[in-house]
Design an enzyme around this catalytic site. Structure first.
Site, short mmCIF file in Angstrom:
data_model
loop_
_atom_site.label_atom_id
_atom_site.label_comp_id
_atom_site.label_asym_id
_atom_site.label_seq_id
_atom_site.Cartn_x
_atom_site.Cartn_y
_atom_site.Cartn_z
CG ASN A 108 -1.77 1.17 1.38
OD1 ASN A 108 -1.86 1.97 0.46
ND2 ASN A 108 -2.42 1.30 2.52
N GLY A 109 0.78 2.10 -0.97
CA GLY A 109 1.62 3.30 -0.99
C GLY A 109 2.27 3.47 -2.35
CD GLU A 500 -25.12 17.02 -3.62
OE1 GLU A 500 -24.93 16.04 -4.34
OE2 GLU A 500 -24.19 17.73 -3.17
CE LYS A 615 -18.60 9.84 -4.55
NZ LYS A 615 -18.72 11.27 -4.25
C1 F6R Z 1 -22.58 16.60 -5.94
C2 F6R Z 1 -22.16 15.46 -6.71
C3 F6R Z 1 -22.65 15.35 -8.12
C4 F6R Z 1 -21.49 14.95 -9.03
C5 F6R Z 1 -22.01 14.69 -10.45
C6 F6R Z 1 -20.88 14.38 -11.39
O1 F6R Z 1 -22.09 16.54 -4.64
O2 F6R Z 1 -21.44 14.62 -6.25
O3 F6R Z 1 -23.23 16.53 -8.55
O4 F6R Z 1 -20.55 15.97 -9.01
O5 F6R Z 1 -22.92 13.63 -10.45
O6 F6R Z 1 -20.18 13.25 -10.99
P1 F6R Z 1 -18.72 12.94 -11.49
O7 F6R Z 1 -17.83 14.02 -10.99
O8 F6R Z 1 -18.40 11.60 -10.93
O9 F6R Z 1 -18.77 12.95 -13.00
#
Ligand code: F6R
Length: 620
Positions: A108-109, A500, A615
């Site tokens: 790890n690292g 959010e 996410k």
């Molecule tokens: C807000 C958030 C979302 C992401 C968006 C884009 O806190 O997390 O608005 O920024 O869904 O996601 P990425 O950056 O993974 O393309």
């Protein structure tokens, strides 16, 4: 492909030695470390020889692969990898083996000087099967063992004297099946002490269900671990007395590093993650900037007729800040597009255009499809991503990773500030190439960036103060966030974060735009957050604050330390350190992240997993 820079990885390490079946213990431990984020997993056991198994993807993939295999062993090392050197793949997953397949290592690292070592080892006839720095290390240890006729322990000690970087290493040796050797510098390692058994892990979460007695290994210590023996040595080979501690934490608390939520942990990680995003790229003391493979595109960027930044959500806000930065520094027109709109409106794009795709996950469907079609039309695609080997990273002609480490909280925090830092570096690189920046301003901005991590640390010290402000306004129905110039996108980001996390309706606006409509909302019940640091727009923002004040709005102001004007007008003030306006957004967003977090928690919201959000948005 994106260029991979030095980065202290967030990989997970687990090992067991003792009378139990080792593989199930390690497998369970790896699952406990899944919260850290990873892209592949692997284990090694010794049973009639050394056997290593590794698989890209989830620990469950590895588990499926091993069903029906003879896994009996009383020694096992395991690893979850978050790619740093080499894309996520079976081949690059750990463990890695020595040339004679007798030694297995998990690591790890980073080994910062691995390229030099690899070059030397290749000249000595070593053949490598992966792109990793880790495989180089195990071959290096093997080389020392063979040429010095010494033990693996001694070879490791010698090897580490030449290794530059941060690491936790676990090694097992087919010829010594009752010993695990471990070493640490800069990355965490915990030993769990059982009865006739020992555990090793990156944190206590894989250990806690078996024993609460642990030893935290210190930097430069070497561990020789057997089922019933723990030997700790310093780098001079002197035996140390292990300091045994009793864990009194719950599992969930350990995973979150002692914080109540991943979001708060990630907010607090920012001094380190911003540092990591600059590490290996910025050297303020030497006045140099090195963007790896992206540097090869400095000429293309310099000659671009325009730059189009495509992104979604928080990453789009980072793009907006970059628009201000790049236009000012490089005098190149920049457009910032919502990826979802850009992809559908048949944009005029083609050769000569440079698209910068900004994405934490690198998997956002809207961004991905937007750059696919722009690439087909002949545009150059550069990616700024956090997840190594992600789809956007692979589709890009070149790019830079943000190196913020896995972001678990759904609301983006540390990835955003890392994006800002990297985009600022891109602007500086192009400005230098184009000659649109003086040597003095270039150096000044390098110094300013260099100083950011410490400034973030001092803002984090205001956490309790911000919590008090959060308590005061948590029941508001709506919020307005206002800023101008570089702080306008930060106002947008503050509003998005609050929406959010707390489900309070919030809007972000350029402060001057307020009088064209939103001012109608202002009354004594409306909290208005001003991001009003000392910059070109300061006087104008003061006037905007007066306009709100006259309508009895409640003013929460983020201001520069030493400001004596706005504090006299605002209901609540958060002072942040002085910074050049070009880099100020990297710090002015931090109090807004904390404000949202505390309001969300006070309202009983699930801040790590807000309702309806994911996410990684891999659907349109
Ligand atoms: C807000 C958030 C979302 C992401 C968006 C884009 O806190 O997390 O608005 O920024 O869904 O996601 P990425 O950056 O993974 O393309």
């Amino acid at each position: 492909m994106l260029v991979q820079n030095k980065f202290e990885s967030m990989c997970g390490i687990v090992a067991y030695i003792g009378s139990r079946e080792a593989y199930p213990v390690v497998l369970k431990g790896l699952k406990r470390l899944e919260y850290r984020g990873y892209d592949s997993a692997g284990i090694a056991i010794i049973n009639k020889g050394l056997k290593a198994y590794k698989k890209q993807g989830k620990v469950a993939n590895l588990e499926d692969e091993l069903v029906g295999k003879e896994m009996h062993s009383h020694i096992c090392i395991g690893h979850t990898r978050w790619a740093t050197h080499g894309e996520p793949s079976d081949r690059n997953a750990h463990p890695h083996l020595s040339g004679d397949s007798k030694l297995a290592i998990v690591h790890n690292g980073i080994i910062e000087n691995y390229a030099q070592l690899k070059h030397e080892l290749k000249n000595q006839g070593h053949i490598f099967k992966s792109d990793t720095d880790t495989e180089v290390l195990v071959h290096f240890i093997e080389e020392i063992r063979n040429s010095n006729f010494c033990s693996v322990e001694e070879a490791l000690r010698i090897a580490l004297k030449r290794v530059v970087g941060a690491y936790v290493i676990l090694l097992i040796d087919q010829d010594n099946p009752d010993t695990i050797i471990a070493a640490r510098k800069g990355s965490p390692l915990v030993i769990g002490i059982g009865k006739g058994e020992h555990f090793l892990a990156s944190d206590a979460s894989p250990i806690i269900e078996y024993t609460k007695e642990v030893v935290y290994v210190n930097d430069y210590e070497l561990v020789i671990l057997r089922a019933d023996e723990l030997i700790l040595k310093n780098s001079s080979n002197e035996i140390q007395t292990p300091y045994i501690q009793k864990l009194d934490m719950e599992l969930a608390t350990i995973e979150k590093g002692g914080f109540d939520h991943f979001m708060l942990k990630e907010v607090f990680e920012q001094p380190q993650t911003i540092f990591d995003s600059l590490r290996g790229r910025l050297d303020a003391s030497k006045g140099t900037l090195n963007m790896g493979g992206l540097s090869e595109y400095a000429g293309v960027l310099k000659d671009a007729k325009r730059i189009i930044i495509v992104a979604c959500g928080t990453s789009w806000h980072a793009g907006l800040v970059a628009e201000y930065m790049i236009e000012e520094l490089c005098r190149i027109p920049v457009e910032v597009e919502y990826a979802s709109e850009f992809r559908y409106r048949n944009p005029v794009v083609g050769p000569g255009d440079v698209i910068i795709a900004v994405s934490q996950s690198g998997e956002t469907a809207d961004t991905l499809v937007a750059i696919e079609s722009a690439k087909e039309k002949g545009a150059i695609i550069l990616g700024i991503c956090n997840v190594v080997g992600s789809s956007i990273a692979r589709l890009s002609h070149a790019g830079a990773y943000t190196h913020a480490g896995p972001e678990i909280g759904v609301a983006s925090t540390k990835a955003f500030t890392a994006q800002l830092a990297v985009l600022c570096l891109v602007g500086l690189m192009v400005a230098k190439e184009k000659g649109t920046i003086t040597a003095q301003r270039f150096q000044h901005l390098l110094d300013e960036l260099d100083a950011i991590p410490d400034k973030v640390t001092s803002i984090l010290a205001l956490n309790e103060h911000i919590k008090i402000i959060a308590r005061k306004y948590k029941d508001a129905r709506d919020f307005l966030f206002l800023g101008r110039g570089y702080n306008f996108p930060i106002a947008l980001e503050g509003a998005l974060k609050l929406k959010e996390i707390s489900y309070i309706h919030a809007e972000g606006y350029p402060a001057a735009e307020m009088k064209h409509g939103p001012i109608a909302l202002v009354d004594e019940n409306l909290p208005v957050v001003f991001v009003a640091t000392k910059d070109t727009y300061y006087e104008k923002v003061v006037s905007n604050i007066q306009e709100i004040k006259a309508r009895k709005g409640k003013i929460i102001a983020v201001v520069t330390e030493g400001d004596q004007v706005i504090p006299g007008m605002a209901d609540d003030v958060i002072f942040i350190p002085e910074a050049d306006e070009l880099v100020a957004p990297i710090i002015s967003v931090i109090p807004l992240q904390l404000l949202s977090y505390h309001i969300g928690v006070l309202k009983g919201c699930d801040v790590d997993k807000p309702r309806n959000l994911a996410k990684s948005v891999t659907v349109e």
